[in-house]
Design a protein around this motif. Structure first.
Motif, PDB file in Angstrom:
ATOM      1  N   PHE A 130     -11.098 -13.978   3.964  1.00 54.03           N
ATOM      2  CA  PHE A 130      -9.690 -14.268   3.711  1.00 54.03           C
ATOM      3  C   PHE A 130      -8.811 -13.198   4.353  1.00 54.03           C
ATOM      4  N   ILE A 131      -9.325 -11.956   4.413  1.00 52.87           N
ATOM      5  CA  ILE A 131      -8.626 -10.863   5.092  1.00 52.87           C
ATOM      6  C   ILE A 131      -9.650 -10.082   5.919  1.00 52.87           C
ATOM      7  N   ILE A 132      -9.159  -9.327   6.889  1.00 53.87           N
ATOM      8  CA  ILE A 132     -10.076  -8.586   7.775  1.00 53.87           C
ATOM      9  C   ILE A 132     -10.622  -7.346   7.085  1.00 53.87           C
ATOM     10  N   ARG A 133      -9.742  -6.617   6.379  1.00 53.23           N
ATOM     11  CA  ARG A 133     -10.194  -5.422   5.659  1.00 53.23           C
ATOM     12  C   ARG A 133      -9.312  -5.201   4.432  1.00 53.23           C
ATOM     13  N   THR A 134      -9.847  -4.479   3.469  1.00 53.98           N
ATOM     14  CA  THR A 134      -9.119  -4.224   2.231  1.00 53.98           C
ATOM     15  C   THR A 134      -7.959  -3.258   2.469  1.00 53.98           C
ATOM     16  N   PRO A 135      -6.805  -3.502   1.858  1.00 50.64           N
ATOM     17  CA  PRO A 135      -5.678  -2.564   2.011  1.00 50.64           C
ATOM     18  C   PRO A 135      -5.849  -1.279   1.204  1.00 50.64           C
ATOM     19  N   PHE A 136      -6.856  -1.231   0.324  1.00 47.67           N
ATOM     20  CA  PHE A 136      -7.125   0.021  -0.401  1.00 47.67           C
ATOM     21  C   PHE A 136      -7.665   1.056   0.572  1.00 47.67           C
ATOM     22  N   ARG A 137      -7.234   2.295   0.423  1.00 46.53           N
ATOM     23  CA  ARG A 137      -7.687   3.383   1.289  1.00 46.53           C
ATOM     24  C   ARG A 137      -8.368   4.471   0.456  1.00 46.53           C
ATOM     25  N   LYS A 138      -9.253   5.201   1.108  1.00 48.14           N
ATOM     26  CA  LYS A 138      -9.935   6.309   0.435  1.00 48.14           C
ATOM     27  C   LYS A 138      -8.900   7.342  -0.028  1.00 48.14           C
TER      28      LYS A 138
ATOM     29  N   ASP B  66       1.990  -1.339  -0.776  1.00 41.47           N
ATOM     30  CA  ASP B  66       2.097  -2.180  -1.981  1.00 41.47           C
ATOM     31  C   ASP B  66       1.168  -1.658  -3.071  1.00 41.47           C
ATOM     32  N   LEU B  67      -0.033  -1.298  -2.672  1.00 39.70           N
ATOM     33  CA  LEU B  67      -1.029  -0.829  -3.648  1.00 39.70           C
ATOM     34  C   LEU B  67      -0.652   0.546  -4.192  1.00 39.70           C
ATOM     35  N   SER B  68      -0.003   1.353  -3.381  1.00 35.06           N
ATOM     36  CA  SER B  68       0.486   2.645  -3.879  1.00 35.06           C
ATOM     37  C   SER B  68       1.533   2.432  -4.968  1.00 35.06           C
ATOM     38  N   GLU B  69       2.413   1.439  -4.763  1.00 37.71           N
ATOM     39  CA  GLU B  69       3.414   1.107  -5.786  1.00 37.71           C
ATOM     40  C   GLU B  69       2.748   0.560  -7.041  1.00 37.71           C
ATOM     41  N   TYR B  70       1.693  -0.220  -6.844  1.00 33.98           N
ATOM     42  CA  TYR B  70       0.919  -0.768  -7.961  1.00 33.98           C
ATOM     43  C   TYR B  70       0.326   0.356  -8.812  1.00 33.98           C
ATOM     44  N   ILE B  71      -0.257   1.351  -8.144  1.00 34.26           N
ATOM     45  CA  ILE B  71      -0.867   2.487  -8.852  1.00 34.26           C
ATOM     46  C   ILE B  71       0.203   3.308  -9.572  1.00 34.26           C
ATOM     47  N   LYS B  72       1.349   3.481  -8.930  1.00 34.33           N
ATOM     48  CA  LYS B  72       2.450   4.214  -9.580  1.00 34.33           C
ATOM     49  C   LYS B  72       2.896   3.511 -10.860  1.00 34.33           C
ATOM     50  N   MET B  73       2.974   2.187 -10.814  1.00 35.16           N
ATOM     51  CA  MET B  73       3.372   1.420 -11.994  1.00 35.16           C
ATOM     52  C   MET B  73       2.343   1.575 -13.113  1.00 35.16           C
ATOM     53  N   LEU B  74       1.059   1.548 -12.756  1.00 36.33           N
ATOM     54  CA  LEU B  74       0.000   1.716 -13.756  1.00 36.33           C
ATOM     55  C   LEU B  74       0.082   3.097 -14.406  1.00 36.33           C
ATOM     56  N   LYS B  75       0.348   4.117 -13.584  1.00 35.71           N
ATOM     57  CA  LYS B  75       0.441   5.495 -14.106  1.00 35.71           C
ATOM     58  C   LYS B  75       1.469   5.611 -15.223  1.00 35.71           C
ATOM     59  N   VAL B  76       2.570   4.885 -15.064  1.00 35.51           N
ATOM     60  CA  VAL B  76       3.670   4.966 -16.025  1.00 35.51           C
ATOM     61  C   VAL B  76       3.382   4.155 -17.291  1.00 35.51           C
ATOM     62  N   ASN B  77       2.667   3.048 -17.141  1.00 30.54           N
ATOM     63  CA  ASN B  77       2.560   2.080 -18.229  1.00 30.54           C
ATOM     64  C   ASN B  77       1.258   2.087 -19.013  1.00 30.54           C
ATOM     65  N   VAL B  78       0.179   2.632 -18.462  1.00 32.92           N
ATOM     66  CA  VAL B  78      -1.110   2.596 -19.172  1.00 32.92           C
ATOM     67  C   VAL B  78      -1.776   3.970 -19.138  1.00 32.92           C
ATOM     68  N   SER B  79      -2.814   4.131 -19.952  1.00 34.70           N
ATOM     69  CA  SER B  79      -3.546   5.400 -19.981  1.00 34.70           C
ATOM     70  C   SER B  79      -4.326   5.595 -18.689  1.00 34.70           C
TER      71      SER B  79
END
Length: 347
Positions: free
Chosen positions: A147-155, A111-124
């Protein structure tokens, strides 16, 4: 408690699975008391583990929209308007990907990879990194609060930052802007001139009061909205002359009165863009209100203000940020030398 090969063994169930724990203690009244105490401690640990799991499952059921609201109330409610605005914008893109009602525990790395892809297209690139930083802050908060065990963001998931050249005004353009504003809007002329002389952000200049100008200490106290830092900016001679000439009321005005009453960032931004259009300065030059700050930094670097002094004057947290102005200034110096050599050869 059972006995196996003359040793005490404790049997127990965890999540419906039978487990055994060998104590290593031989059968006897003295050791039996120790084993009973171990059994009691084990029961307490299992009960606590069940409670934590149930609590985590309950917390994990909150939606992304609820999590955003909680984080905003806890961490951002007292921050500047610009921080809150940027956070909301970054979350808007995340909601577009996963939806408002999705449980935070179900948000994945994909999900976060898709989020980053969307940002790449729409913002600087710079804005993308700002928005990603806010998203990471949100998920780190969710981990800290169970609220969650670990962050879904990865290095290595975040793209590299792109180095952009520091955009500054040309001498001709800044002279035209100041001359035009002096004739058509004297208050904006004073505002833009101070941006150029102090190098602060527009919001910090808008918040400046007459009480912040300390003539007896040769300093202007600037509260930086973005970082919360307070800097004592030196009133150097050119700046002093400008204040005395253009703000004659500065010695008698009420301390709490703002230099630019009624001004907002949006208000001055619209006026600035109108000046650019009136002067027919092309959009390709990418001038914004931030260009005053960048021009100030580059000008200070060009006259060899020590890097740590400039870092303090601009309120930077990272030395690397300040060094960009020195790179720009050095490039300009080299260009002048090359042009000078070229002219000498022609002669």
């Amino acid at each position: 408690i059972q006995i196996k090969r003359d040793k005490y063994v404790v049997h127990y169930y965890l999540n419906g699975i039978k487990k055994s724990k060998s104590t290593g203690l031989s059968v006897g009244d003295k050791n039996l008391k120790i084993v009973k105490q171990l059994k009691k401690e084990l029961e307490e640990k299992i009960a606590l583990s069940k409670y934590n799991n149930n609590t985590l499952q309950s917390k994990a059921a909150i939606s992304l929209a609820e999590a955003i609201e909680k984080f905003n109330n806890v961490h951002l409610s007292l921050r500047s308007d610009s921080h809150q605005k940027n956070f909301k914008l970054s979350m808007k893109y995340l909601i577009n990907i996963v939806g408002e009602i999705k449980a935070v525990s179900e948000i994945t790395t994909e999900d976060l990879s898709e989020y980053i892809k969307m940002l790449k297209v729409n913002v600087s690139n710079a804005t993308m990194h700002t928005y990603i930083r806010y998203a990471k802050m949100l998920f780190n908060y969710l981990v800290e609060e169970n609220f969650i065990i670990r962050t879904p963001f990865r290095k290595r998931q975040t793209p590299r930052k792109e180095d952009r050249e520091v955009e500054v005004f040309t001498a001709e353009d800044i002279n035209n802007l100041l001359n035009h504003s002096e004739v058509n809007d004297h208050n904006m002329f004073k505002f833009m001139s101070l941006l150029l002389l102090i190098g602060t952000r527009p919001i910090d200049l808008i918040n400046l009061t007459y009480g912040d100008i300390k003539f007896d200490q040769n300093q202007i106290v600037i509260q930086m909205a973005k970082t919360g830092n307070v800097i004592n900016f030196p009133i150097y001679q050119e700046l002093l002359n400008f204040i005395v000439d253009k703000f004659p009321e500065s010695l008698s005005a009420l301390p709490d009165k703002r230099l630019f009453e009624g001004y907002t960032v949006s208000h001055v931004g619209k006026k600035f863009r109108k000046f650019l259009r009136n002067l027919k300065i092309p959009k390709t030059k990418r001038y914004t209100l931030k260009t005053f700050r960048k021009t100030f930094g580059t000008n200070m670097a060009a006259i060899n203000i020590p890097v740590k002094d400039l870092m303090y004057m601009m309120g930077h947290r990272e030395l690397e940020t300040t060094m960009k102005y020195y790179v720009k200034a050095k490039s300009t110096e080299i260009e002048k030398r090359i042009n000078k050599e070229h002219q000498l050869r022609i002669k």
